[in-house]
Design an enzyme around this catalytic site. Structure first.
Site, PDB file in Angstrom:
ATOM      1  N   GLY A  11     -54.723  -0.018  25.381  1.00  0.00           N
ATOM      2  CA  GLY A  11     -54.891  -0.335  26.800  1.00  0.00           C
ATOM      3  C   GLY A  11     -54.640  -1.783  27.189  1.00  0.00           C
ATOM      4  O   GLY A  11     -55.244  -2.283  28.140  1.00  0.00           O
ATOM      5  N   SER A  12     -53.707  -2.426  26.493  1.00  0.00           N
ATOM      6  CA  SER A  12     -53.446  -3.820  26.880  1.00  0.00           C
ATOM      7  C   SER A  12     -52.764  -3.895  28.254  1.00  0.00           C
ATOM      8  O   SER A  12     -52.961  -4.853  29.000  1.00  0.00           O
ATOM      9  CB  SER A  12     -52.621  -4.555  25.807  1.00  0.00           C
ATOM     10  OG  SER A  12     -51.326  -4.035  25.754  1.00  0.00           O
ATOM     11  N   LEU A  85     -49.726   9.345  25.835  1.00  0.00           N
ATOM     12  CA  LEU A  85     -48.810  10.010  24.907  1.00  0.00           C
ATOM     13  C   LEU A  85     -48.652  11.516  25.124  1.00  0.00           C
ATOM     14  O   LEU A  85     -47.737  12.119  24.585  1.00  0.00           O
ATOM     15  CB  LEU A  85     -49.254   9.758  23.461  1.00  0.00           C
ATOM     16  CG  LEU A  85     -49.206   8.282  23.040  1.00  0.00           C
ATOM     17  CD1 LEU A  85     -49.680   8.123  21.604  1.00  0.00           C
ATOM     18  CD2 LEU A  85     -47.792   7.719  23.184  1.00  0.00           C
ATOM     19  N   LYS A  86     -49.536  12.100  25.912  1.00  0.00           N
ATOM     20  CA  LYS A  86     -49.448  13.562  26.084  1.00  0.00           C
ATOM     21  C   LYS A  86     -48.410  13.921  27.155  1.00  0.00           C
ATOM     22  O   LYS A  86     -48.308  13.202  28.157  1.00  0.00           O
ATOM     23  CB  LYS A  86     -50.831  14.060  26.515  1.00  0.00           C
ATOM     24  CG  LYS A  86     -51.106  15.496  26.147  1.00  0.00           C
ATOM     25  CD  LYS A  86     -52.534  15.844  26.531  1.00  0.00           C
ATOM     26  CE  LYS A  86     -52.781  17.321  26.453  1.00  0.00           C
ATOM     27  NZ  LYS A  86     -52.819  17.845  25.099  1.00  0.00           N
ATOM     28  N   ILE A  88     -47.006  15.520  30.310  1.00  0.00           N
ATOM     29  CA  ILE A  88     -47.672  15.927  31.541  1.00  0.00           C
ATOM     30  C   ILE A  88     -47.009  17.187  32.099  1.00  0.00           C
ATOM     31  O   ILE A  88     -45.783  17.211  32.263  1.00  0.00           O
ATOM     32  CB  ILE A  88     -47.634  14.767  32.559  1.00  0.00           C
ATOM     33  CG1 ILE A  88     -48.376  13.584  31.934  1.00  0.00           C
ATOM     34  CG2 ILE A  88     -48.226  15.175  33.898  1.00  0.00           C
ATOM     35  CD1 ILE A  88     -48.744  12.499  32.856  1.00  0.00           C
ATOM     36  N   ASN A 102     -44.205   5.193  34.909  1.00  0.00           N
ATOM     37  CA  ASN A 102     -44.472   5.000  33.481  1.00  0.00           C
ATOM     38  C   ASN A 102     -43.844   3.686  33.036  1.00  0.00           C
ATOM     39  O   ASN A 102     -42.800   3.291  33.555  1.00  0.00           O
ATOM     40  CB  ASN A 102     -43.828   6.155  32.696  1.00  0.00           C
ATOM     41  CG  ASN A 102     -44.009   6.019  31.189  1.00  0.00           C
ATOM     42  OD1 ASN A 102     -45.118   5.773  30.698  1.00  0.00           O
ATOM     43  ND2 ASN A 102     -42.926   6.147  30.442  1.00  0.00           N
ATOM     44  N   HIS A 104     -42.087   1.955  29.799  1.00  0.00           N
ATOM     45  CA  HIS A 104     -41.469   2.283  28.508  1.00  0.00           C
ATOM     46  C   HIS A 104     -41.039   0.977  27.842  1.00  0.00           C
ATOM     47  O   HIS A 104     -40.430   0.123  28.495  1.00  0.00           O
ATOM     48  CB  HIS A 104     -40.263   3.205  28.742  1.00  0.00           C
ATOM     49  CG  HIS A 104     -39.626   3.660  27.472  1.00  0.00           C
ATOM     50  ND1 HIS A 104     -40.173   4.657  26.686  1.00  0.00           N
ATOM     51  CD2 HIS A 104     -38.526   3.230  26.817  1.00  0.00           C
ATOM     52  CE1 HIS A 104     -39.418   4.825  25.610  1.00  0.00           C
ATOM     53  NE2 HIS A 104     -38.399   3.971  25.668  1.00  0.00           N
ATOM     54  N   ASP A 145     -38.885  10.234  29.912  1.00  0.00           N
ATOM     55  CA  ASP A 145     -38.169   8.972  30.156  1.00  0.00           C
ATOM     56  C   ASP A 145     -36.879   9.107  30.951  1.00  0.00           C
ATOM     57  O   ASP A 145     -35.967   8.287  30.796  1.00  0.00           O
ATOM     58  CB  ASP A 145     -37.856   8.267  28.820  1.00  0.00           C
ATOM     59  CG  ASP A 145     -39.108   7.999  28.016  1.00  0.00           C
ATOM     60  OD1 ASP A 145     -40.148   7.691  28.609  1.00  0.00           O
ATOM     61  OD2 ASP A 145     -39.052   8.081  26.773  1.00  0.00           O
ATOM     62  N   GLU A 174     -43.970  -6.639  29.241  1.00  0.00           N
ATOM     63  CA  GLU A 174     -44.590  -5.463  29.900  1.00  0.00           C
ATOM     64  C   GLU A 174     -45.763  -5.900  30.768  1.00  0.00           C
ATOM     65  O   GLU A 174     -45.951  -5.404  31.877  1.00  0.00           O
ATOM     66  CB  GLU A 174     -45.132  -4.484  28.848  1.00  0.00           C
ATOM     67  CG  GLU A 174     -44.070  -3.708  28.118  1.00  0.00           C
ATOM     68  CD  GLU A 174     -44.685  -2.685  27.171  1.00  0.00           C
ATOM     69  OE1 GLU A 174     -45.620  -1.981  27.567  1.00  0.00           O
ATOM     70  OE2 GLU A 174     -44.221  -2.605  26.027  1.00  0.00           O
TER      71      GLU A 174
HETATM   72  C1  GRF Z   1     -46.760   0.036  25.594  1.00  0.00           C
HETATM   73  O1  GRF Z   1     -45.798  -0.536  24.746  1.00  0.00           O
HETATM   74  C2  GRF Z   1     -46.094   0.921  26.632  1.00  0.00           C
HETATM   75  O2  GRF Z   1     -44.831   0.468  27.004  1.00  0.00           O
HETATM   76  C3  GRF Z   1     -45.956   2.216  25.912  1.00  0.00           C
HETATM   77  O3  GRF Z   1     -47.113   2.328  25.123  1.00  0.00           O
HETATM   78  C4  GRF Z   1     -47.631   1.031  24.849  1.00  0.00           C
HETATM   79  C5  GRF Z   1     -49.048   1.009  25.333  1.00  0.00           C
HETATM   80  O4  GRF Z   1     -49.703  -0.176  24.982  1.00  0.00           O
HETATM   81  N1  GRF Z   1     -45.708   3.297  26.828  1.00  0.00           N
HETATM   82  P1  GRF Z   1     -51.142  -0.507  25.556  1.00  0.00           P
HETATM   83  O5  GRF Z   1     -52.035   0.703  25.250  1.00  0.00           O
HETATM   84  O6  GRF Z   1     -51.006  -0.741  27.029  1.00  0.00           O
HETATM   85  O7  GRF Z   1     -51.581  -1.722  24.820  1.00  0.00           O
END
Ligand code: GRF
Length: 200
Positions: A11-12, A85-86, A88, A102, A104, A145, A174
């Site tokens: 969850g960064s 990751l699931k 939808i 999303n 990516h 994607d 990101e």
């Molecule tokens: C990130 O690299 C995002 O682009 C991808 O999954 C990762 C999630 O990282 N979809 P975090 O959980 O937000 O740290």
């Protein structure tokens, strides 16, 4: 603007949204949703006193169709997938048309699709010998994607020695890109012109 953030891991990106000074007066995170009962992102949500919801078929989880009702009751304007990751279900996506985005960790339309998540993405980028990588924020449609790209940011990776190094550099951008796109959403600046999504 009311946002739901979907996560599966550390969850960064959630933290980057919560800590963004630009978003402070613009958004409210109404809930954090995960397919995992225990994930680091849920601890972050708890620290910020944000409601957490788990979605799936196991105990203490609600289904995606129940989740549609909960998010509608919460008057959710935007759903942000940040490491969720699931897959939808299509029904859920059509309930929130053009309201799910999303992030990516590569420059789509390359290095996306089924199985392209986490370090797999950065390994593929590394092995391709690409000299740039980056992050993409896109609308979510029923496949992996492939939704329209909203915004991208790229970085030089010509000197990296490992996929992990690419991951580290990409994650930094990101954390900047996702809050920027959310801000543009909140300000009503995301439009479709000539079949392309633009930030005006
Ligand atoms: C990130 O690299 C995002 O682009 C991808 O999954 C990762 C999630 O990282 N979809 P975090 O959980 O937000 O740290």
């Amino acid at each position: 603007m009311k946002i739901a953030v979907f996560v599966s891991g550390r969850g960064s990106n959630l933290k980057a949204i919560l800590d963004s000074p630009d978003l402070k007066n613009l958004i409210e995170i109404v809930c954090v949703v995960s397919d995992k009962i225990d994930c680091v992102a849920f601890q972050t949500a708890a620290n910020y006193k944000i409601r957490t919801i788990t979605v799936g078929n196991k105990d203490r989880m609600i289904s995606f169709s129940e989740l549609v009702n909960v998010l509608t009751e919460l008057k959710t304007d935007l759903i942000v997938l940040a490491g969720f990751l699931k897959l939808i279900p299509a029904d859920f996506i059509s309930s929130f048309k053009n309201k799910i985005i999303n992030i990516h960790p590569a420059l789509l339309p390359s290095f996306g699709g089924k199985g392209m998540y986490g370090l797999n993405v950065h390994k593929a980028v590394f092995d391709s010998s690409a000299k740039v990588s980056g992050a993409t924020v896109h609308f979510v449609d029923a496949s992996y994607d492939t939704g329209k790209i909203i915004s991208q940011s790229c970085i030089n990776i010509s000197d990296v020695n490992s996929p992990e190094e690419i991951a580290e550099r990409v994650l930094k951008i990101e954390h900047k890109l996702l809050p920027e796109v959310i801000k543009a959403f909140a300000e009503g600046k995301i439009k479709t012109v000539n079949n392309r999504v633009i930030i005006s």
